[in-house]
Write an enzyme that holds these catalytic residues in place. Sequence first.
Site, PDB file in Angstrom:
ATOM      1  CG  MET A 178     -45.852 -34.523 -21.901  1.00  0.00           C
ATOM      2  SD  MET A 178     -46.819 -35.099 -23.079  1.00  0.00           S
ATOM      3  CE  MET A 178     -45.705 -35.912 -23.893  1.00  0.00           C
ATOM      4  CB  CYS A 188     -53.400 -33.069 -24.884  1.00  0.00           C
ATOM      5  SG  CYS A 188     -53.355 -31.920 -23.485  1.00  0.00           S
ATOM      6  CG  HIS A 189     -50.377 -32.149 -27.424  1.00  0.00           C
ATOM      7  ND1 HIS A 189     -49.709 -31.218 -27.063  1.00  0.00           N
ATOM      8  CD2 HIS A 189     -49.889 -33.679 -27.411  1.00  0.00           C
ATOM      9  CE1 HIS A 189     -48.589 -32.067 -26.236  1.00  0.00           C
ATOM     10  NE2 HIS A 189     -49.372 -32.560 -26.097  1.00  0.00           N
ATOM     11  CG  HIS A 238     -60.954 -28.476 -21.920  1.00  0.00           C
ATOM     12  ND1 HIS A 238     -60.721 -29.557 -22.650  1.00  0.00           N
ATOM     13  CD2 HIS A 238     -61.178 -29.745 -20.565  1.00  0.00           C
ATOM     14  CE1 HIS A 238     -60.178 -30.942 -22.987  1.00  0.00           C
ATOM     15  NE2 HIS A 238     -60.321 -30.325 -21.360  1.00  0.00           N
ATOM     16  CB  CYS A 288     -50.809 -36.888 -28.598  1.00  0.00           C
ATOM     17  SG  CYS A 288     -49.705 -38.235 -28.851  1.00  0.00           S
ATOM     18  CG  HIS A 330     -59.248 -30.566 -16.135  1.00  0.00           C
ATOM     19  ND1 HIS A 330     -59.850 -31.833 -16.086  1.00  0.00           N
ATOM     20  CD2 HIS A 330     -58.853 -30.547 -18.057  1.00  0.00           C
ATOM     21  CE1 HIS A 330     -60.455 -32.358 -17.295  1.00  0.00           C
ATOM     22  NE2 HIS A 330     -59.854 -32.154 -18.510  1.00  0.00           N
TER      23      HIS A 330
END
Length: 585
Positions: free
Chosen positions: A124, A86-87, A363, A83, A405
């Site tokens: 997600m 991404c978070h 990103h 996780c 992305h």
Amino acid sequence: MQHKSKLLPSLILTALPFAIGIANVHAAPEAPKQAHGSKTEVAYGGAATAMTGEQMHQNINPKAPPMTEAEFTKARQIYFERCAGCHGVLRKGATGKPLTSDLTLEKGTEYLKAFIKYGSPAGMPNWGTSGEFDDATVDLMARYIQQEPPTPPEFGMAEMKKTWKVIVPVDKRPKKKMNKINIENLFSVTLRDTGEIALIDGDTKKIVNIIKTGYAVHISRVSESGRYLFVIGRDGKINLIDLWMEKPDNVAEIRIGLEARSVETSKAKGYEDKYAVAGAYWPPQFTIMKGDTLEPVKIVGTRGMTVDTQEYHPEPRVASIVANTKKPEFVVNVKETGKIMMVDYSDLDNLKTTTINAAPFLHDGGWDSTKRYFLVAANQSNKIAVVDTVADKLAGLVEVGKIPHPGRGANFNHPTFGPVWATGHLGDDSIALIGTDPAKHSQYAWKMVQKLTGQGGGSLFIKSHPKSTNLWVDTTLNPDESISQSVIVYDIAKMDNKAVSDLKGEVLPIAQWANLGEGAKRIVQPEYNLAGDEVWFSVWSAKDKESAIVVVDDKTRKLKTVIKDPRLITPTGKFNVHNTQKDVY
């Protein structure tokens, strides 16, 4: 269906050694350990106490659901594996939503369990219904993200040098190429869950060597000379591989942090192969090293103020890095602050950096066809930032779809709009085409000139080739297995002149062609061979399931071959040496 994302570059997954702890930072020589209950974690999580015979984790917020010490430790590992990429380590969000305790406590355990289990089309993963998490693990993670996040330790020069190893000294390496491999058509394939890469001969489709690396290699880059392959794991470990050896293998390694995504080498004239640079997610910094040994030379921190609210951010992670071929400069993209750092490496003692304000959260991205302009996704801002690397200034900030992305993106000549660069999206089914020719097509430059409709959200990579008329798009993170197990391809020559194109793509059943048994079988990252007439796809299943590489004929769009081998465990990213070295996409 199962998901663990890549891609990596880069997306939901994170470093295993980092995951295993703040308690155990290294698999190699060890840096200072920080167990749960140490000073750093006590400040965030409180000391352990005994309750009903169990050591209980004490959160500083009394509203947080109860967890035993063992549960907290297990959940912390899972969070950093699955996780944090991404978070965020501190859960402040980036590609994914913030998961700070003020937000998660308001949502409550049952809501969080449903979201973790079923996922969303916006990227997600469906951790529960994919079979990756059972109900007990879903419940565990829902409770964990309502706790205060522990802060990992820093990682400086002393810690780096403890991990630095020159396996084969420079003077002991070959003076000429010692193998008969067509290196330009060699593929570096990430074997995510085994901490390895597979070098696959693009001509024979045979594995040349399986090489131990860091955990979940995010990217492979090639030196300007074409001799050295650099790979970086999500655990911050870099491996330097000499492709001239009789059997290419590691010649040096180092850890530059606890979690990382990016590595690059110097490519300007006079600096070929001289330096390497790597960016860390934690600590937030980048490190410049000697290109032939990985000896660390300079560390630069990236903590600072954001470009939008001008607030201090404690975790501005270094995302993509590219090397300017026209001057000695690295383009360093800092995720949370939204700043692009143009780092002049010609004088490391007096380092000069030009900072360009773009948008959060930066990103991944790639060059336009001329290699003058670099386009990078600011994914939660739903924008693409365009940097003029000759003038070192922002050329444009383009509004696109939800959570772009692109990977490196895709360059091609559009029948109406001329040279364009394309990105897919995690958050919707659109594919955005951006004009990139300010000289001859100025009316289209740095604008989204067209939107194609794809299969759905959850796209990670898009790819074309100068010798092809095809545009390939994956949808790796979509929770619908019929979408995640296939790809869509568009005929560039048939693209119309509408802002929202009517062009329909062809959906190809890549997973079906692989003819595997049960498993997730998510399709990820189209990658061309040297000739530009084959497209390779990873068919990515769980570590205990069969995976494969599917090779498609670019012209006919028909199955050409399936590469299967028991050693191909969780293949994800693939990097053709020539296309990576020359930034062909």
